[in-house]
Structure formats: C-alpha cells, structure tokens
Scaffold this active site. Sequence first.
Site, mmCIF file in Angstrom:
data_model
loop_
_atom_site.group_PDB
_atom_site.id
_atom_site.type_symbol
_atom_site.label_atom_id
_atom_site.label_comp_id
_atom_site.label_asym_id
_atom_site.label_seq_id
_atom_site.Cartn_x
_atom_site.Cartn_y
_atom_site.Cartn_z
ATOM 1 N N HIS A 102 -5.331 48.142 16.388
ATOM 2 C CA HIS A 102 -6.418 48.500 15.379
ATOM 3 C C HIS A 102 -7.747 48.382 15.789
ATOM 4 O O HIS A 102 -8.902 48.529 15.146
ATOM 5 C CB HIS A 102 -6.391 47.752 14.179
ATOM 6 C CG HIS A 102 -5.054 48.145 13.386
ATOM 7 N ND1 HIS A 102 -5.022 47.872 11.690
ATOM 8 C CD2 HIS A 102 -4.016 48.615 13.516
ATOM 9 C CE1 HIS A 102 -3.967 48.377 11.412
ATOM 10 N NE2 HIS A 102 -3.157 48.830 12.369
ATOM 11 N N ASP A 144 -1.185 53.308 18.204
ATOM 12 C CA ASP A 144 -0.365 52.837 16.924
ATOM 13 C C ASP A 144 -0.673 53.805 15.722
ATOM 14 O O ASP A 144 -1.796 53.955 15.120
ATOM 15 C CB ASP A 144 -0.833 51.443 16.296
ATOM 16 C CG ASP A 144 -0.369 50.905 14.933
ATOM 17 O OD1 ASP A 144 0.587 51.668 14.565
ATOM 18 O OD2 ASP A 144 -0.792 50.222 14.408
ATOM 19 N N HIS A 173 5.146 56.769 12.405
ATOM 20 C CA HIS A 173 4.062 57.289 11.729
ATOM 21 C C HIS A 173 2.974 57.897 12.498
ATOM 22 O O HIS A 173 2.429 57.347 13.445
ATOM 23 C CB HIS A 173 3.628 56.103 10.781
ATOM 24 C CG HIS A 173 2.748 55.024 11.434
ATOM 25 N ND1 HIS A 173 1.412 55.193 11.556
ATOM 26 C CD2 HIS A 173 3.154 53.916 11.972
ATOM 27 C CE1 HIS A 173 1.144 54.078 12.065
ATOM 28 N NE2 HIS A 173 2.123 53.388 12.226
ATOM 29 N N GLU A 193 2.221 55.273 6.584
ATOM 30 C CA GLU A 193 2.365 53.932 7.009
ATOM 31 C C GLU A 193 1.265 52.927 6.838
ATOM 32 O O GLU A 193 1.354 51.631 6.420
ATOM 33 C CB GLU A 193 2.962 53.809 8.383
ATOM 34 C CG GLU A 193 3.692 52.760 8.789
ATOM 35 C CD GLU A 193 2.805 51.538 9.395
ATOM 36 O OE1 GLU A 193 3.403 50.445 9.493
ATOM 37 O OE2 GLU A 193 1.691 51.884 9.377
ATOM 38 N N GLU A 194 0.136 53.462 7.214
ATOM 39 C CA GLU A 194 -1.118 52.550 7.361
ATOM 40 C C GLU A 194 -1.621 51.950 6.012
ATOM 41 O O GLU A 194 -2.288 51.123 6.083
ATOM 42 C CB GLU A 194 -2.247 53.278 8.124
ATOM 43 C CG GLU A 194 -2.009 53.519 9.605
ATOM 44 C CD GLU A 194 -1.995 52.300 10.395
ATOM 45 O OE1 GLU A 194 -2.051 51.074 9.984
ATOM 46 O OE2 GLU A 194 -1.779 52.219 11.490
#
Length: 345
Positions: A322, A188, A71, A222-223
């Site tokens: 994150h 990420d 993603h 995605e998140e």
Amino acid sequence: MNLAINKEYVLKKAKELLEFHSPSGFCFDIMEMIQSWTQEIGYQFETNRKGAGIITIPGKSNEKVIGLSAHVDTLGAMVRSITSNGTLKFTLIGGPIVATLDGEYCQIRTREGKLYSGTFLSTSPAIHVYEDSTTKARDPQNMEIRIDSRVSNKEDVKALGINVGDFIFIEPKTTITETDFIKSRFIDDKGSVACLIGLMELLKRESITPEYTTKLFISTYEEVGHGSSHIPEDITELIAVDMGCIGDDLSCTEYDVSICAKDSTGPYDYNMTTDLIRLAEENKLSFAVDIYPMYGSDASAALRAGQNIRAALIGPGVHASHGMERTHYIALENTIKLLYLYLTK
C-alpha cells in the site's frame, strides 16, 4: 522443477496491468483489455454484474471446480470537494499509506472522460513559507490536489468539468529493472493477475488440461472489501492469489510464493493449505508459510458472504504494501509453479 513459463510474456503483462489505471469501482476499461488477452490465448471469458471477469479452463473432470481469484482493482481516490482557491480535497478508495502520496502525480478523470493532471500535496507544501511544512500530518484533512490548469477558484475548476465524485488515478511509477525487480504501486494485486495470465498462457501453449475444471475470477472490488463476495456457484475450492506480506515476524521475501495459513478473518482450509505446502516442498519451490494478522483476501470475502467453499491463500511476496511496492520476477514464477502443481496434481 522445469516448467516452460514465458518470463518475457509475464513481465510484459505485469507492466501493462500496472500502468493501466483501475481503482475500485473503475475497472471496466482494464477488464476489456484482459478479455482481449484471454480471447487471444483461446479461453472463454465473461463478466458478472459487478464487472468481475470469469475465465473458464476446461478440466479432465467436472467432479469439482477450482477457482483462482486475483483482484485487478487498486487503491485510489475521488474528488471530495473543490476549495475556494481551486484545489481539490479528496477521499480515499481503499487504504493507501497517505504519507507516501505527498508529492505524487495523479490524474483527475471527469465523468465526460476528460483527464487533467495534478499533484497530491500537503496544505503546507513550501518550507520557505510554512513553519509546519515538515511536521504537518500527511492525511486527507491536511492535503489537497493541485490541478495543472490555470484555476484560482471553485468556479474555474467546475468550468473544467471537474466535480465531486470524479475518480483520481494515482500514478503507479512502474519500473522493471534489469535485475528483474518490479517496482510500482499496486503490485497488490496486479502482480497476481499477471501470474494468472501467465498460467493461462502456459496451459494453452503446452496443451495442458487441469485435472478439474478451473475458473479464474478477476475481481474488481477487493480493496473495498467485497471483491469475491459473489463467485460462480459451481466453484467448490477457491485459492485467492494475492500479495504475500514482508516484514516483522514474517519469513516471506520478494523471491517467495507466500502460503498464508491464517489472516485477520481466521485460518484457511487446513487440507488445502497442507497440500500447497507439500507441493512446494516436494518440488523445491522457494516459499514461506506465514500468519497475516492485518490482512483479508478475496477468499475471506467469499467465506463471509456465505459461499459453500474450501479456501486457501497464496501469492508473490511484496515489500512495502500500500506504498511504493516491490517484488521480483522469481516470486511470480514460484507462484505460477505452485498454482500449476495444484491444478495438475
């Protein structure tokens, strides 16, 4: 194993991806960049209605179609309201560790395309003024954004063109060190997207044809939970390529390719996972097998949406997810190698 991965190319693409703002829901610009890279390499690129990218790599057989998803969307924020003193309250996109945002620079993008710089701050930002400056909770209720424009009230802010619903881009502070560490927000999952781009470049440069037709799926939501909920119907196996977790009770490091056997949504396909472990062992890759109880992936979203697929999850080990994340080039390299082995086995 000796595989001619172009290290400089992978790191260059990783840096360009990481420095390009693309929170969930605002990925069309970055997808145009990925499309141009794909066309330069020489593969077919298309998008679906949600804006996800689909790159087709022809295989020796169409008996099955292997999907590799990563993603490109990231965490972010959006203007929630404008205060009477000319600051911005914000709502989160995805789940950043909010305490790490205190003092971070950002950009506010209006719907007309204007950009204004700003800073995330506590509402008690000065130790010489507020008794609770060090103890106040760092959360959206107790934080705001100071705009770098001469504003003192709500009307001043609105005159700039800033309104509720405008995107707020968090500065990633991307750095690649001389020792090949990648430090940035949003590794990420842009680290994994760089792995897919590097894999694609390798296959084309070395004229390697996968055993089966392969589709790279670059998802954009995605998140927020529904990135790969709709994938090409001909995909029969899906490997989600997403960050590997590092921390308590886990064996993954910043140099490993992570193979996740189970996350919060349940176990991944046993046979696919076993094949991935076997390939990593036989080819002496640096890898780890772990369980991620507080994690979900694009493969999870596809399975929850009812896709009739087998699914697995791998990716480069990433520290401090994150927050201010870090990985090492070796983790990306091990991930590319494992994907290559799976496609050519």
